[in-house]
Design a protein around this motif. Structure first.
Motif, PDB file in Angstrom:
ATOM      1  N   ALA A  98      47.977  22.650  37.901  1.00  0.00           N
ATOM      2  CA  ALA A  98      48.874  23.656  37.327  1.00  0.00           C
ATOM      3  C   ALA A  98      48.492  25.058  37.800  1.00  0.00           C
ATOM      4  CB  ALA A  98      48.838  23.588  35.800  1.00  0.00           C
ATOM      5  N   GLY A  99      47.205  25.328  37.858  1.00  0.00           N
ATOM      6  CA  GLY A  99      46.746  26.643  38.304  1.00  0.00           C
ATOM      7  C   GLY A  99      47.083  26.915  39.757  1.00  0.00           C
ATOM      8  N   LYS A 100      46.903  25.903  40.603  1.00  0.00           N
ATOM      9  CA  LYS A 100      47.226  26.065  42.022  1.00  0.00           C
ATOM     10  C   LYS A 100      48.723  26.307  42.207  1.00  0.00           C
ATOM     11  CE  LYS A 100      43.319  23.272  43.580  1.00  0.00           C
ATOM     12  NZ  LYS A 100      42.862  21.991  44.162  1.00  0.00           N
ATOM     13  N   GLU A 101      49.520  25.652  41.386  1.00  0.00           N
ATOM     14  CA  GLU A 101      50.970  25.840  41.456  1.00  0.00           C
ATOM     15  C   GLU A 101      51.340  27.285  41.125  1.00  0.00           C
ATOM     16  OE1 GLU A 101      54.300  24.303  38.526  1.00  0.00           O
ATOM     17  OE2 GLU A 101      53.715  22.668  39.875  1.00  0.00           O
ATOM     18  N   ILE A 102      50.702  27.836  40.092  1.00  0.00           N
ATOM     19  CA  ILE A 102      50.974  29.226  39.710  1.00  0.00           C
ATOM     20  C   ILE A 102      50.544  30.183  40.819  1.00  0.00           C
ATOM     21  CG2 ILE A 102      50.392  31.069  38.091  1.00  0.00           C
ATOM     22  CD1 ILE A 102      50.041  28.885  35.937  1.00  0.00           C
ATOM     23  N   LEU A 103      49.356  29.944  41.386  1.00  0.00           N
ATOM     24  CA  LEU A 103      48.849  30.855  42.411  1.00  0.00           C
ATOM     25  C   LEU A 103      49.639  30.775  43.706  1.00  0.00           C
ATOM     26  CD1 LEU A 103      44.983  30.595  41.887  1.00  0.00           C
ATOM     27  CD2 LEU A 103      46.465  32.532  41.384  1.00  0.00           C
ATOM     28  N   THR A 104      50.280  29.644  43.959  1.00  0.00           N
ATOM     29  CA  THR A 104      51.158  29.541  45.125  1.00  0.00           C
ATOM     30  C   THR A 104      52.319  30.524  44.991  1.00  0.00           C
ATOM     31  OG1 THR A 104      50.599  27.210  45.459  1.00  0.00           O
ATOM     32  CG2 THR A 104      52.641  27.979  46.455  1.00  0.00           C
ATOM     33  N   GLU A 105      52.803  30.651  43.767  1.00  0.00           N
ATOM     34  CA  GLU A 105      53.929  31.546  43.494  1.00  0.00           C
ATOM     35  C   GLU A 105      53.460  32.976  43.229  1.00  0.00           C
ATOM     36  OE1 GLU A 105      55.936  29.766  40.197  1.00  0.00           O
ATOM     37  OE2 GLU A 105      56.164  27.833  41.197  1.00  0.00           O
ATOM     38  N   GLU A 106      52.256  33.105  42.650  1.00  0.00           N
ATOM     39  CA  GLU A 106      51.731  34.430  42.285  1.00  0.00           C
ATOM     40  C   GLU A 106      50.297  34.549  42.803  1.00  0.00           C
ATOM     41  OE1 GLU A 106      52.211  35.163  38.022  1.00  0.00           O
ATOM     42  OE2 GLU A 106      53.642  33.507  37.982  1.00  0.00           O
ATOM     43  N   PRO A 107      50.124  34.794  44.104  1.00  0.00           N
ATOM     44  CA  PRO A 107      48.781  34.788  44.691  1.00  0.00           C
ATOM     45  C   PRO A 107      47.808  35.794  44.093  1.00  0.00           C
ATOM     46  CG  PRO A 107      50.472  35.349  46.331  1.00  0.00           C
ATOM     47  CD  PRO A 107      51.180  35.033  45.073  1.00  0.00           C
ATOM     48  N   GLU A 108      48.318  36.842  43.431  1.00  0.00           N
ATOM     49  CA  GLU A 108      47.415  37.837  42.843  1.00  0.00           C
ATOM     50  C   GLU A 108      47.347  37.714  41.323  1.00  0.00           C
ATOM     51  OE1 GLU A 108      47.778  41.845  44.259  1.00  0.00           O
ATOM     52  OE2 GLU A 108      46.598  41.248  46.008  1.00  0.00           O
ATOM     53  N   ASN A 109      47.584  36.506  40.816  1.00  0.00           N
ATOM     54  CA  ASN A 109      47.447  36.280  39.378  1.00  0.00           C
ATOM     55  C   ASN A 109      45.958  36.103  39.078  1.00  0.00           C
ATOM     56  OD1 ASN A 109      47.397  35.268  36.712  1.00  0.00           O
ATOM     57  ND2 ASN A 109      49.475  34.471  36.939  1.00  0.00           N
ATOM     58  N   VAL A 110      45.273  37.211  38.858  1.00  0.00           N
ATOM     59  CA  VAL A 110      43.822  37.200  38.684  1.00  0.00           C
ATOM     60  C   VAL A 110      43.415  36.457  37.416  1.00  0.00           C
ATOM     61  CG1 VAL A 110      43.738  39.436  37.513  1.00  0.00           C
ATOM     62  CG2 VAL A 110      41.746  38.648  38.784  1.00  0.00           C
ATOM     63  N   GLU A 111      44.283  36.463  36.408  1.00  0.00           N
ATOM     64  CA  GLU A 111      43.979  35.752  35.161  1.00  0.00           C
ATOM     65  C   GLU A 111      43.821  34.259  35.415  1.00  0.00           C
ATOM     66  OE1 GLU A 111      46.364  34.540  31.086  1.00  0.00           O
ATOM     67  OE2 GLU A 111      46.765  36.495  31.971  1.00  0.00           O
ATOM     68  N   VAL A 112      44.722  33.697  36.209  1.00  0.00           N
ATOM     69  CA  VAL A 112      44.661  32.263  36.517  1.00  0.00           C
ATOM     70  C   VAL A 112      43.460  31.960  37.406  1.00  0.00           C
ATOM     71  CG1 VAL A 112      45.835  30.392  37.749  1.00  0.00           C
ATOM     72  CG2 VAL A 112      47.112  31.837  36.158  1.00  0.00           C
ATOM     73  N   ALA A 113      43.223  32.794  38.421  1.00  0.00           N
ATOM     74  CA  ALA A 113      42.073  32.579  39.307  1.00  0.00           C
ATOM     75  C   ALA A 113      40.769  32.623  38.515  1.00  0.00           C
ATOM     76  CB  ALA A 113      42.063  33.635  40.408  1.00  0.00           C
ATOM     77  N   LEU A 114      40.666  33.571  37.596  1.00  0.00           N
ATOM     78  CA  LEU A 114      39.479  33.714  36.749  1.00  0.00           C
ATOM     79  C   LEU A 114      39.238  32.447  35.933  1.00  0.00           C
ATOM     80  CD1 LEU A 114      37.334  35.713  35.421  1.00  0.00           C
ATOM     81  CD2 LEU A 114      39.107  36.218  33.761  1.00  0.00           C
ATOM     82  N   ASN A 115      40.298  31.939  35.327  1.00  0.00           N
ATOM     83  CA  ASN A 115      40.164  30.746  34.493  1.00  0.00           C
ATOM     84  C   ASN A 115      39.878  29.495  35.314  1.00  0.00           C
ATOM     85  OD1 ASN A 115      40.923  31.000  31.352  1.00  0.00           O
ATOM     86  ND2 ASN A 115      41.923  32.635  32.496  1.00  0.00           N
TER      87      ASN A 115
END
Length: 308
Positions: A98-115
């Motif tokens: 799920a996190g990789k899917e979000i980052l594919t769409e939002e590469p600078e979503n630091v909240e998801v990368a952090l988690n």
């Protein structure tokens, strides 16, 4: 009989092909909108999941449709829900997917990368699962890079502050690098202690750094022994001086690990003190002055292991 069998087979084949074609027929835009509306308003999570999947389909097929602006927020919110729910339930494969899917769409979503970075460590704690270690390193590095550029999350959960988050990113890299790259591991453990957080007051990063120096010492000693006959006295002294510096850094790391372990009442504290005492006596050729040295050394700045 053969003719009858052949006819039946053709009929069955025709039915199967027709069924497959029917099953693959795409829903119309209006059909999608109607189903998404009904399912997304349901109180059942499984219905919202179906609405989410249909919503993704709608946004893929009709991205410029005026209804897309209403569907997109639902898809993003449920996507985020799926991400955090998977973590909460300990479904780490789903969490990372799920996190990789979000980052594919939002590469600078630091909240998801952090988690995701912490999620690799969390999987180890909760499931004894190391399989997400490489992912954890990657996302910790991504988080650090974004935060260095001034890209910060709205909040730093699961951490309390920015410093907590930064310290943990370095700690995660340090931990999962231990087996493959001792210097990178030790340097990141060191960086994790530079922030005024609970990690700074934990014995583990200092012990990990001490182990790195143990490994460096062993390798350097073997190298000197292998070429000692070909070295001049001056060259031999230069090489042994380098080893002495590594021993001093090893002692420094062990001293900090031991003192904090004593305060933590860590069961390993006596073992670590015994090793430190042994190294001190070997290096100083005496055990005199050990207590005063121990008190002094932990007040000095710890050096970055990447320089050794």
């Amino acid at each position: 009989m053969k003719k009858i069998f052949s006819t039946v087979f053709v009929m069955l084949l025709t039915v199967s092909v027709s069924t497959a074609i029917y099953a693959q027929k795409e829903k119309s835009k209006d059909e999608l909108l109607k189903e998404i509306g009904t399912l997304s308003n349901s109180q059942k999570v499984e219905d919202k999941e179906k609405a989410y999947q249909l919503g993704k389909e709608f946004l893929t097929r009709f991205p410029k449709d005026k209804s897309a602006d209403k569907i997109r927020p639902f898809v993003k919110n449920f996507q985020k829900y799926r991400f955090y729910k998977a973590s909460e339930d300990g479904r780490f494969a789903d969490f990372f997917a799920a996190g990789k899917e979000i980052l594919t769409e939002e590469p600078e979503n630091v909240e998801v990368a952090l988690n995701l970075a912490y999620g690799g460590y969390d999987a180890l704690l909760k499931k004894q699962d190391k399989s997400f270690g490489e992912d954890a390193i990657k996302y910790a590095q991504t988080t650090l890079q974004m935060m260095e550029k001034g890209v910060f999350p709205a909040n730093f959960a699961p951490f309390n502050t920015k410093d907590d988050a930064l310290a943990w990113m370095y700690y995660v890299i340090g931990y999962f690098s231990m087996e493959k790259d001792g210097k990178t591991s030790a340097s990141n453990f060191y960086k994790s202690t530079l922030y005024n957080t609970p990690i700074k007051k934990n014995s583990q990063p200092y012990y990990a750094i001490a182990l790195y120096y143990e490994d460096r010492y062993e390798k350097m000693a073997k190298e000197i022994a292998a070429k000692s006959k070909s070295l001049s006295d001056a060259e031999f002294k230069a090489e042994t001086d380098k080893v002495s510096v590594v021993i001093e850094q090893m002692m420094d790391a062990y001293a900090r690990a031991y003192q904090i372990a004593a305060a933590e009442n860590n069961p390993a504290k006596d073992e670590w003190k015994a090793r430190l005492t042994q190294i001190y006596k070997f290096h100083k050729k005496t055990d005199a002055g050990f207590d005063s040295w121990l008190t002094y050394i932990v007040t000095t700045p710890l050096k970055d292991p990447s320089g050794f």
